[in-house]
Scaffold this motif. Structure first.
Motif, PDB file in Angstrom:
ATOM      1  N   GLY A 391       0.832  -1.193   0.000  1.00  0.00           N
ATOM      2  CA  GLY A 391       0.000   0.000   0.000  1.00  0.00           C
ATOM      3  C   GLY A 391       0.871   1.249   0.000  1.00  0.00           C
ATOM      4  O   GLY A 391       1.736   1.440  -0.853  1.00  0.00           O
ATOM      5  N   ALA A 392       0.692   2.066   1.010  1.00  0.00           N
ATOM      6  CA  ALA A 392       1.485   3.292   1.125  1.00  0.00           C
ATOM      7  C   ALA A 392       2.849   2.991   1.732  1.00  0.00           C
ATOM      8  O   ALA A 392       3.020   2.037   2.490  1.00  0.00           O
ATOM      9  CB  ALA A 392       0.739   4.304   1.980  1.00  0.00           C
ATOM     10  N   VAL A 393       3.832   3.811   1.377  1.00  0.00           N
ATOM     11  CA  VAL A 393       5.154   3.789   2.006  1.00  0.00           C
ATOM     12  C   VAL A 393       5.302   5.098   2.767  1.00  0.00           C
ATOM     13  O   VAL A 393       5.140   6.177   2.182  1.00  0.00           O
ATOM     14  CB  VAL A 393       6.280   3.637   0.970  1.00  0.00           C
ATOM     15  N   THR A 394       5.586   5.019   4.052  1.00  0.00           N
ATOM     16  CA  THR A 394       5.663   6.212   4.884  1.00  0.00           C
ATOM     17  C   THR A 394       6.948   6.209   5.698  1.00  0.00           C
ATOM     18  O   THR A 394       7.521   5.155   5.981  1.00  0.00           O
ATOM     19  CB  THR A 394       4.461   6.314   5.838  1.00  0.00           C
ATOM     20  N   ALA A 395       7.384   7.399   6.087  1.00  0.00           N
ATOM     21  CA  ALA A 395       8.560   7.553   6.942  1.00  0.00           C
ATOM     22  C   ALA A 395       8.117   7.637   8.388  1.00  0.00           C
ATOM     23  O   ALA A 395       7.192   8.394   8.714  1.00  0.00           O
ATOM     24  CB  ALA A 395       9.335   8.809   6.560  1.00  0.00           C
ATOM     25  N   LYS A 399       5.651   8.112  16.849  1.00  0.00           N
ATOM     26  CA  LYS A 399       4.323   7.548  16.624  1.00  0.00           C
ATOM     27  C   LYS A 399       3.691   8.053  15.333  1.00  0.00           C
ATOM     28  O   LYS A 399       2.647   7.554  14.920  1.00  0.00           O
ATOM     29  CB  LYS A 399       3.418   7.880  17.809  1.00  0.00           C
ATOM     30  N   GLN A 400       4.301   9.029  14.693  1.00  0.00           N
ATOM     31  CA  GLN A 400       3.737   9.590  13.481  1.00  0.00           C
ATOM     32  C   GLN A 400       4.329   8.949  12.234  1.00  0.00           C
ATOM     33  O   GLN A 400       5.384   8.324  12.279  1.00  0.00           O
ATOM     34  CB  GLN A 400       3.967  11.100  13.439  1.00  0.00           C
ATOM     35  N   GLN A 401       3.633   9.154  11.114  1.00  0.00           N
ATOM     36  CA  GLN A 401       4.101   8.678   9.816  1.00  0.00           C
ATOM     37  C   GLN A 401       3.876   9.775   8.782  1.00  0.00           C
ATOM     38  O   GLN A 401       2.866  10.478   8.837  1.00  0.00           O
ATOM     39  CB  GLN A 401       3.356   7.404   9.399  1.00  0.00           C
ATOM     40  N   PHE A 402       4.824   9.882   7.836  1.00  0.00           N
ATOM     41  CA  PHE A 402       4.743  10.898   6.796  1.00  0.00           C
ATOM     42  C   PHE A 402       4.914  10.230   5.445  1.00  0.00           C
ATOM     43  O   PHE A 402       5.842   9.435   5.252  1.00  0.00           O
ATOM     44  CB  PHE A 402       5.829  11.961   7.006  1.00  0.00           C
ATOM     45  N   PRO A 403       4.027  10.518   4.499  1.00  0.00           N
ATOM     46  CA  PRO A 403       4.087   9.852   3.189  1.00  0.00           C
ATOM     47  C   PRO A 403       5.395  10.138   2.449  1.00  0.00           C
ATOM     48  O   PRO A 403       5.887  11.265   2.451  1.00  0.00           O
ATOM     49  CB  PRO A 403       2.886  10.441   2.439  1.00  0.00           C
ATOM     50  N   ILE A 408      14.810   3.554  -0.115  1.00  0.00           N
ATOM     51  CA  ILE A 408      15.944   2.955  -0.804  1.00  0.00           C
ATOM     52  C   ILE A 408      16.721   2.040   0.125  1.00  0.00           C
ATOM     53  O   ILE A 408      16.486   1.998   1.337  1.00  0.00           O
ATOM     54  CB  ILE A 408      16.877   4.043  -1.368  1.00  0.00           C
ATOM     55  N   ALA A 409      17.654   1.298  -0.454  1.00  0.00           N
ATOM     56  CA  ALA A 409      18.523   0.410   0.311  1.00  0.00           C
ATOM     57  C   ALA A 409      19.203   1.177   1.439  1.00  0.00           C
ATOM     58  O   ALA A 409      19.767   2.249   1.223  1.00  0.00           O
ATOM     59  CB  ALA A 409      19.562  -0.222  -0.609  1.00  0.00           C
ATOM     60  N   GLY A 410      19.140   0.626   2.642  1.00  0.00           N
ATOM     61  CA  GLY A 410      19.740   1.254   3.805  1.00  0.00           C
ATOM     62  C   GLY A 410      18.762   2.014   4.666  1.00  0.00           C
ATOM     63  O   GLY A 410      19.071   2.353   5.807  1.00  0.00           O
ATOM     64  N   ASP A 411      17.544   2.279   4.158  1.00  0.00           N
ATOM     65  CA  ASP A 411      16.603   3.109   4.893  1.00  0.00           C
ATOM     66  C   ASP A 411      15.582   2.250   5.639  1.00  0.00           C
ATOM     67  O   ASP A 411      15.491   1.029   5.441  1.00  0.00           O
ATOM     68  CB  ASP A 411      15.889   4.065   3.938  1.00  0.00           C
ATOM     69  N   ILE A 412      14.812   2.915   6.486  1.00  0.00           N
ATOM     70  CA  ILE A 412      13.775   2.284   7.292  1.00  0.00           C
ATOM     71  C   ILE A 412      12.461   2.991   6.994  1.00  0.00           C
ATOM     72  O   ILE A 412      12.405   4.226   6.964  1.00  0.00           O
ATOM     73  CB  ILE A 412      14.111   2.375   8.793  1.00  0.00           C
ATOM     74  N   ALA A 413      11.396   2.226   6.760  1.00  0.00           N
ATOM     75  CA  ALA A 413      10.113   2.827   6.407  1.00  0.00           C
ATOM     76  C   ALA A 413       8.973   1.928   6.851  1.00  0.00           C
ATOM     77  O   ALA A 413       9.154   0.728   7.113  1.00  0.00           O
ATOM     78  CB  ALA A 413      10.031   3.068   4.899  1.00  0.00           C
ATOM     79  N   TYR A 414       7.784   2.517   6.926  1.00  0.00           N
ATOM     80  CA  TYR A 414       6.557   1.764   7.153  1.00  0.00           C
ATOM     81  C   TYR A 414       5.903   1.449   5.811  1.00  0.00           C
ATOM     82  O   TYR A 414       5.941   2.261   4.882  1.00  0.00           O
ATOM     83  CB  TYR A 414       5.565   2.574   7.987  1.00  0.00           C
ATOM     84  N   VAL A 415       5.293   0.259   5.722  1.00  0.00           N
ATOM     85  CA  VAL A 415       4.471  -0.080   4.570  1.00  0.00           C
ATOM     86  C   VAL A 415       3.149  -0.648   5.080  1.00  0.00           C
ATOM     87  O   VAL A 415       3.097  -1.274   6.146  1.00  0.00           O
ATOM     88  CB  VAL A 415       5.160  -1.098   3.626  1.00  0.00           C
ATOM     89  N   THR A 416       2.098  -0.419   4.322  1.00  0.00           N
ATOM     90  CA  THR A 416       0.771  -0.881   4.718  1.00  0.00           C
ATOM     91  C   THR A 416       0.278  -1.976   3.780  1.00  0.00           C
ATOM     92  O   THR A 416       0.838  -2.206   2.711  1.00  0.00           O
ATOM     93  CB  THR A 416      -0.229   0.284   4.696  1.00  0.00           C
ATOM     94  N   LYS A 417      -0.765  -2.645   4.231  1.00  0.00           N
ATOM     95  CA  LYS A 417      -1.512  -3.628   3.447  1.00  0.00           C
ATOM     96  C   LYS A 417      -0.765  -4.928   3.175  1.00  0.00           C
ATOM     97  O   LYS A 417      -1.164  -5.689   2.304  1.00  0.00           O
ATOM     98  CB  LYS A 417      -1.995  -3.008   2.128  1.00  0.00           C
ATOM     99  N   LEU A 418       0.321  -5.188   3.885  1.00  0.00           N
ATOM    100  CA  LEU A 418       0.956  -6.507   3.788  1.00  0.00           C
ATOM    101  C   LEU A 418       0.293  -7.398   4.835  1.00  0.00           C
ATOM    102  O   LEU A 418       0.814  -7.610   5.933  1.00  0.00           O
ATOM    103  CB  LEU A 418       2.467  -6.400   4.008  1.00  0.00           C
TER     104      LEU A 418
END
Length: 733
Positions: A391-395, A399-403, A408-418
């Motif tokens: 779904g969306a990829v957010t930073a 507790k917050q998330q930003f679209p 990229i390789a090396g980074d950390i992110a949230y993803v939805t709908k998995l």
């Protein structure tokens, strides 16, 4: 460190960085330390220094960055990791804040997997307890994989705080025989003592530059050290320089230094940064609250400089992955945004609006919103080998998330709908599936028996428990077939409380906690005979069945053996199986205290039948009655499960643990050395004595011990304990 960035330069790159363009522009740093050491306070102070927070612990809307959810707000402690990205010198720094309490070590280990370097945070007010058993074990774990580390000493303004003592304690306990590899880069500067005896920290001395970062006047200024301060730091500075030179790749540098040749600052700083990045030198830094009238904490600039200049990029921290289908050996992943995707789910959460949310560390390739990816886990066949659309990829920012558009390789992110992804699963390219070996997790050893509070909760219990286990891999769910209890296995009391609270508040399931029951068994201590008579002939179709049996004990593990020795057709052939069925059913229910009967041979010797009134049901009842009569005439032993326990403990607590095991009816099998300063104790202990051992062991060893256990056998319980259990069983009936 070297000359620091100016205020204007810092402001120009300050704030949150949501996306990075290249892996070398990212630093992933996990903060590790015992509970109360000040990790979250350091994260917030670093975020303030970088401009990501408007005031201590607050983002622009006033939300506290450290309060990840309502559970943390109520308990006033971190129970899960959070990621706070900040910008410094054009570098995106992902600060990974982890819980310090031992019950949440699963979150901490997830933070270690996501990070490329670690900041160990210790309290100057804690004395020797500032480096507890858990901190020491994690330090050794980081050393085993070559993870660069630095230390941050906090609470310098607290009563009884002693920077020099804590720095020496860290060097002695963590130095592994080389205390010169753990040395301070800075010294705190104290203001005059107040009426209450309190000495506030007003500045920080940089040992290499001999400059002072001073805040005593309310503004942050940089000055040269005074003559008094120079005399104070001379010994510490000389030792620091020698420690840096000892790790230098220039083999002539030490000789030149010993001959009195001055070593220029640029060379020292470059050698320091290389030694830190290669995990050969571990500097100690200072973190202090802002003096009155100022808003920036002391030591934050120096910490950020060390992170961006001394800690490695993600490309320098490789993780291996393998193809889950061809059996090939794991291969190192390339930290290249253009390579095939390989990421790992480091934690899983549920959002009431978007459903399951997965925090992932991308090790290779680039993760885009709406990509179709392959989910692969280590429980194949249970929904862990599927294709799903992101779904969306957010930073993340606490507790917050930003679209964002991509990670990229090396980074950390949230993803939805998995919807099928669980913590520890691998997210990879659809046409190039990969599997990353999961990080090690402790075995949960504290049992909690739960049941639905009401009918409405019964309908939601299964789904709530499955979501809880998917989010937290350190929770294990067991449906015990012997005790018929639903058991959550947790790491400790705090972990248990958080798990139950999540069931209630997040998944809407109210549960009651029952006393955990150990799966006991019963057996005959000697031979006995039983007569089963089931005769009812009062009106209508009657019931008639009589059988005589003999019961004798068998060796452990034999189960129930049924032997037919009926002669002359006293019991018709079609009812022999009925007698056996009745005997086995009664054995499952127990014959003395309600526990399953095992390891006996039941021999059917004789019986009687009626041509009209005998039936399958009648002979089942007669078989059960015969077994109960035999039990009434014999001594029945209660069998308790015995576990082999392996306790790894600091040498200072070996005597305490041995004494405690003896008090638990344990039989010590032996001891053997483990790592330096630690011993493994092997013992056989009844499982009845282990239901709270996860809690008690931590208390006895001050967190410096851990254990695992395996079932080995059942054996007879002491008569007094068996009598108490029987009386309790009769009372409940």
């Amino acid at each position: 460190m070297a000359e620091k960035a100016s205020t204007a330069a810092r402001n120009s790159s300050a704030g949150r960085v949501l996306e990075a363009s290249q892996p070398d522009g990212i630093r992933n740093v996990v903060l590790v330390g015992h509970t109360g050491s000040g990790k979250t306070t350091v994260v917030e102070a670093l975020a303030m220094e970088a401009g990501a927070l408007t005031r201590a612990g607050r983002v622009e809307d006033g939300t506290c960055v450290s309060d990840y959810d309502d559970i943390e707000q109520r308990q006033h402690r971190s129970v899960q990791l959070s990621v706070v990205p900040v910008a410094w010198n054009g570098i995106k720094v992902n600060l990974i804040d982890t819980p310090g309490y031992a019950d949440f070590v699963g979150e901490l280990r997830a933070g270690l997997r996501a990070a490329d370097a670690a900041l160990f945070v210790v309290s100057a007010a804690a004395g020797a307890d500032g480096v507890d058993g858990q901190t020491l074990a994690l330090w050794e774990e980081c050393a085993s994989v070559g993870m660069p580390r630095a230390l941050v000493i906090t609470h310098l303004d607290a009563a009884r705080a002693d920077f020099d003592l804590m720095a020496q304690t860290c060097a002695d306990l963590l130095g592994d025989g080389d205390s010169d590899a753990i040395l301070p880069l800075q010294l705190p500067v104290y203001g005059p003592k107040g009426p209450d005896g309190h000495r506030p920290v007003t500045g920080v001395i940089d040992l290499l530059t001999e400059q002072v970062f001073d805040c005593s006047g309310g503004a942050h200024t940089r000055t040269d050290a005074t003559a008094e301060q120079t005399a104070q730091i001379e010994t510490a500075r000389n030792r620091l320089i020698e420690g840096i030179i000892a790790e230098s790749e220039d083999e002539t540098l030490m000789d030149r230094y010993l001959e009195g040749e001055p070593i220029d600052l640029t060379t020292l700083i470059a050698d320091l940064e290389r030694a830190v990045a290669r995990d050969r030198f571990h500097p100690i830094l200072v973190a202090a609250p802002p003096p009155e009238g100022t808003r920036e904490g002391l030591g934050m600039v120096e910490i950020l400089e060390l992170i961006t200049r001394g800690f490695p990029t993600p490309a320098e921290h490789t993780v291996a992955a393998r193809c889950p289908t061809n059996g090939a050996a794991p291969q190192p992943l390339s930290c290249d945004p253009g390579a095939p995707l390989a990421a790992e789910v480091i934690r899983t959460a549920s959002d009431p609006y978007v459903g399951r949310v997965s925090l992932v560390r991308v090790f290779s390739g680039t993760l885009h919103a709406d990509d179709t990816v392959h989910i692969c886990g280590h429980n194949d066949g249970n929904g862990h080998d599927v294709d799903e659309r992101v779904g969306a990829v957010t930073a993340p920012f606490g507790k917050q998330q930003f679209p964002i558009g991509q990670a990229i390789a090396g980074d950390i992110a949230y993803v939805t709908k998995l919807g099928h992804a669980e913590t520890g699963d691998t997210v990879s390219a659809k046409d190039s599936p990969l599997l990353i070996e999961p990080w090690p997790l402790p075995e949960p050893l504290l049992p909690v028996a739960v049941r639905a509070h009401g009918k409405a909760d019964e309908d939601k219990l299964s789904q709530g428990l499955s979501r809880l286990v998917a989010e937290d891999p350190t929770v294990r769910l067991e449906q015990n077939p012997r005790t018929h209890q639903l058991v959550l296995w947790c790491l400790g009391e705090a972990h248990r409380d958080v798990a139950l609270e999540r069931l209630r508040s997040r998944f809407g399931v109210q549960v009651d906690v029952d006393e955990y029951r150990v799966a006991l068994r019963e057996t005959f201590a000697g031979k006995a005979s039983g007569h089963g008579r089931h005769v009812k002939q009062s009106g209508g179709h009657g019931q008639y069945a009589i059988c005589d049996i003999e019961v004798e004990p068998l060796p452990e593990g034999s189960g129930i053996e049924f032997v037919d020795k009926v002669v002359g057709g006293a019991v018709p052939r079609q009812f022999i199986g009925s007698v056996e069925k009745g005997v086995r059913a009664q054995a499952e229910r127990g014959v003395a205290a309600g526990y399953p009967l095992v390891d006996v041979r039941v021999t059917l010797l004789d019986g009687k039948a009626h041509s009209v009134d005998s039936s399958d049901a009648a002979f089942q009842t007669a078989g059960a009655l015969a077994l109960r009569e035999a039990a009434a005439a014999a001594r029945i032993d209660l069998l308790e499960p015995i576990a082999e326990v392996r306790v790894t403990v600091a040498d200072d607590f070996v005597g305490t643990i041995l004494g405690d095991l003896a008090g638990r009816r344990g039989r010590v099998l032996g001891t053997e050395p483990a790592t330096a300063g630690r011993t493994v104790i092997r013992a056989e202990v009844p499982e009845l004595e282990l239901s709270r051992y996860a809690i008690d062991l931590r208390s006895l060893s001050r967190g410096a011990a851990q254990f695992d256990r395996d079932y080995v056998r059942h054996e007879p319980m002491p008569s007094q304990i068996a009598a108490d259990l029987r009386s309790r069983s009769e009372a409940t009936v």
